[in-house]
Design an enzyme around this catalytic site. Structure first.
Site, PDB file in Angstrom:
ATOM      1  N   LYS A 229       0.794  -1.081  -0.041  1.00 27.65           N
ATOM      2  CA  LYS A 229      -0.001   0.014   0.079  1.00 27.65           C
ATOM      3  C   LYS A 229       0.948   1.313  -0.048  1.00 27.65           C
ATOM      4  CE  LYS A 229      -3.685   2.221   2.490  1.00 27.65           C
ATOM      5  NZ  LYS A 229      -4.454   2.272   3.759  1.00 27.65           N
TER       6      LYS A 229
ATOM      7  N   SER B 234     -10.266   5.362  -5.322  1.00 29.95           N
ATOM      8  CA  SER B 234     -11.141   6.584  -5.277  1.00 29.95           C
ATOM      9  C   SER B 234     -10.790   7.445  -6.180  1.00 29.95           C
ATOM     10  CB  SER B 234     -11.530   7.169  -4.130  1.00 29.95           C
ATOM     11  OG  SER B 234     -10.447   7.647  -3.289  1.00 29.95           O
TER      12      SER B 234
ATOM     13  N   LYS C  88       1.191  10.083   5.709  1.00 25.88           N
ATOM     14  CA  LYS C  88       1.283   8.832   5.712  1.00 25.88           C
ATOM     15  C   LYS C  88       2.637   7.978   5.532  1.00 25.88           C
ATOM     16  CE  LYS C  88      -3.772   8.195   6.756  1.00 25.88           C
ATOM     17  NZ  LYS C  88      -4.879   7.078   6.587  1.00 25.88           N
TER      18      LYS C  88
ATOM     19  N   LYS D  74      -2.209  -1.561  -3.551  1.00 22.67           N
ATOM     20  CA  LYS D  74      -3.287  -0.384  -3.561  1.00 22.67           C
ATOM     21  C   LYS D  74      -2.206   1.069  -3.606  1.00 22.67           C
ATOM     22  CE  LYS D  74      -6.607   2.364  -0.668  1.00 22.67           C
ATOM     23  NZ  LYS D  74      -7.206   2.242   0.530  1.00 22.67           N
TER      24      LYS D  74
ATOM     25  N   GLU E 266       7.829  -6.816   1.882  1.00 22.43           N
ATOM     26  CA  GLU E 266       6.309  -6.780   2.401  1.00 22.43           C
ATOM     27  C   GLU E 266       5.857  -8.145   2.129  1.00 22.43           C
ATOM     28  OE1 GLU E 266       5.126  -4.780   4.426  1.00 22.43           O
ATOM     29  OE2 GLU E 266       6.154  -2.878   4.305  1.00 22.43           O
TER      30      GLU E 266
ATOM     31  N   TYR F 192     -15.307   0.566  -7.162  1.00 22.28           N
ATOM     32  CA  TYR F 192     -16.649   1.398  -6.955  1.00 22.28           C
ATOM     33  C   TYR F 192     -17.344   1.242  -8.186  1.00 22.28           C
ATOM     34  CZ  TYR F 192     -13.797   3.306  -3.312  1.00 22.28           C
ATOM     35  OH  TYR F 192     -13.011   3.454  -2.256  1.00 22.28           O
TER      36      TYR F 192
ATOM     37  N   ARG G 197     -10.898   9.563   1.654  1.00 22.68           N
ATOM     38  CA  ARG G 197     -10.747  10.326   2.704  1.00 22.68           C
ATOM     39  C   ARG G 197     -11.945  11.434   2.847  1.00 22.68           C
ATOM     40  NH1 ARG G 197      -4.426  10.818   2.472  1.00 22.68           N
ATOM     41  NH2 ARG G 197      -4.045   8.534   2.807  1.00 22.68           N
TER      42      ARG G 197
END
Length: 379
Positions: free
Chosen positions: A241, A328, A271, A302, A287, A367, A251
């Protein structure tokens, strides 16, 4: 030179010997004849593209199926926050649902073959704290939504959940913030995530999906689930991610962006200290190795479209199913371009989903899930 002095294309064609021009009907005047321009080629790839039936027969990527799609849905508490704006301006066509509304929307999606959903709760502001304790509340919004889905559809629907603190945290971070140094705590956060995951499993979740990017969280969550008797509950790790700029509309939907700490508190403005750097590729393998060893059942990349190379990297280096999140920002860009008449939304959306699958994604969070399934049914 002077453009006016240049010969026109037609004039140039007239200067070519008529013996060198094609007399075939249907081609423009001036087209070179075959005996002049024919190439001596054994290999002509276009032969395999000449007919739709044959193109379909030899297509390397299997068609997108509704079964490949996971439908992300937002839910809000209409009793605690009755004035919540339902429409999400930055995500046209996507709304915040009540619990009952979300159950109904899932029922509609299931009619078209989309039977996997992932739930994202918009936690009431009054319930947000620095620790995010609401994340593990058995009567929390996410937990109530899971139970409602299972009561309505049982095993016909496969419910994924988000495991992270940012929807519940007043600081908008995926973990607990030490505001004296401005650092997101790792191991302390993982303890909170374990409680959250177990509470979601108790509510009936089929798969928990840690999106927090804390080190070691997959192993600890696996242990917590097993100790609580939920060995059957799967873990879909947000394995790679990235600290991406493509998350903005999400968000907006959850009101979960990192908050400024002000003069009295040091709170990270982004972040980047726990999500991956967009410029990194090989780090995803690190990871992946950790998540596989710790017990992940599915690994996710992502965002999706800008990271097709990372999807392929995970696919080529793991025997686990690979998921991609069509996030998004990607959705919003397609919607904006379509609304302006710049692209064909249907064709672009289905092409994007095909590209995820071509790159190696077995599962796609999008979505467009219900809409894409409706389009596929029309074909």
């Amino acid at each position: 030179g002077d453009l006016a002095q240049r010969p026109s294309v037609q004039a140039a064609a007239q200067q070519v010997s008529s013996d060198h021009l094609s007399t075939q009907s249907g081609v423009p005047v001036g087209t070179p004849s075959r005996n002049v321009c024919k190439q001596d080629l054994n290999d002509r790839p276009r032969r395999n593209r000449k007919h739709a039936t044959f193109r379909e027969a030899i297509r390397e990527t299997a068609p997108i199926l509704p079964a490949n799609l996971i439908y992300p849905l937002f839910v809000y508490d209409h009793e605690a926050e009755p004035d919540t704006e339902v429409e999400i301006a930055s995500m046209p066509g996507v709304v915040r649902h009540t619990v009952d509304g979300l159950v109904a929307e899932v029922g509609e999606a299931m009619k078209y073959g989309v039977k996997q959903v992932v739930i994202f709760p918009k936690t009431p502001d009054a319930l947000k704290t620095r620790l995010g304790e609401e994340s593990a509340n058995p009567e929390g919004l996410a937990q109530r939504t899971i139970r409602a889905l299972k009561q309505a559809y049982g095993d016909e629907v496969f419910v994924h959940t988000d495991v992270a603190l940012d929807p519940y945290n007043t600081d908008g971070h995926d973990g607990i913030v030490d505001d004296t140094v401005g650092r997101v705590l790792n191991d302390e956060t993982v303890s909170m995530l374990c409680a959250q995951a177990v509470s979601q499993a108790e509510a009936g979740a089929d798969c928990v999906a840690p999106s927090d990017m804390m080190d070691g969280r997959i192993g600890r969550i696996r242990e917590a689930l097993d100790e609580a008797g939920f060995e059957h509950v799967s873990i879909m790790s947000y394995c790679a991610k990235y600290a991406s700029a493509f998350y903005g509309p999400f968000r907006d939907a959850l009101d979960s962006a990192p908050a400024a700490g002000g003069k009295e508190r040091k709170v990270p403005k982004d972040k980047k200290t726990y999500q991956m750097d967009p410029g990194n590729f090989r780090e995803a393998l690190r990871e992946l190795e950790a998540d596989e060893a710790e017990g992940a059942d599915v690994v996710m990349v992502k965002p999706g479209m800008p990271y097709l190379d990372v999807i392929r990297l995970l696919k080529d280096n793991s025997n686990l199913p690979v998921a991609a999140y069509h996030v998004s920002g990607e959705y919003a860009m397609l919607k904006a371009a379509a609304q302006n008449g710049w692209v064909d939304e249907r064709e672009c959306a289905l092409e994007a989903l095909t590209c995820f699958k071509r790159a190696g994604a077995d599962l796609i969070l999008t979505y467009y899930a219900k809409q894409a399934a409706m389009w596929l049914q029309e074909e």
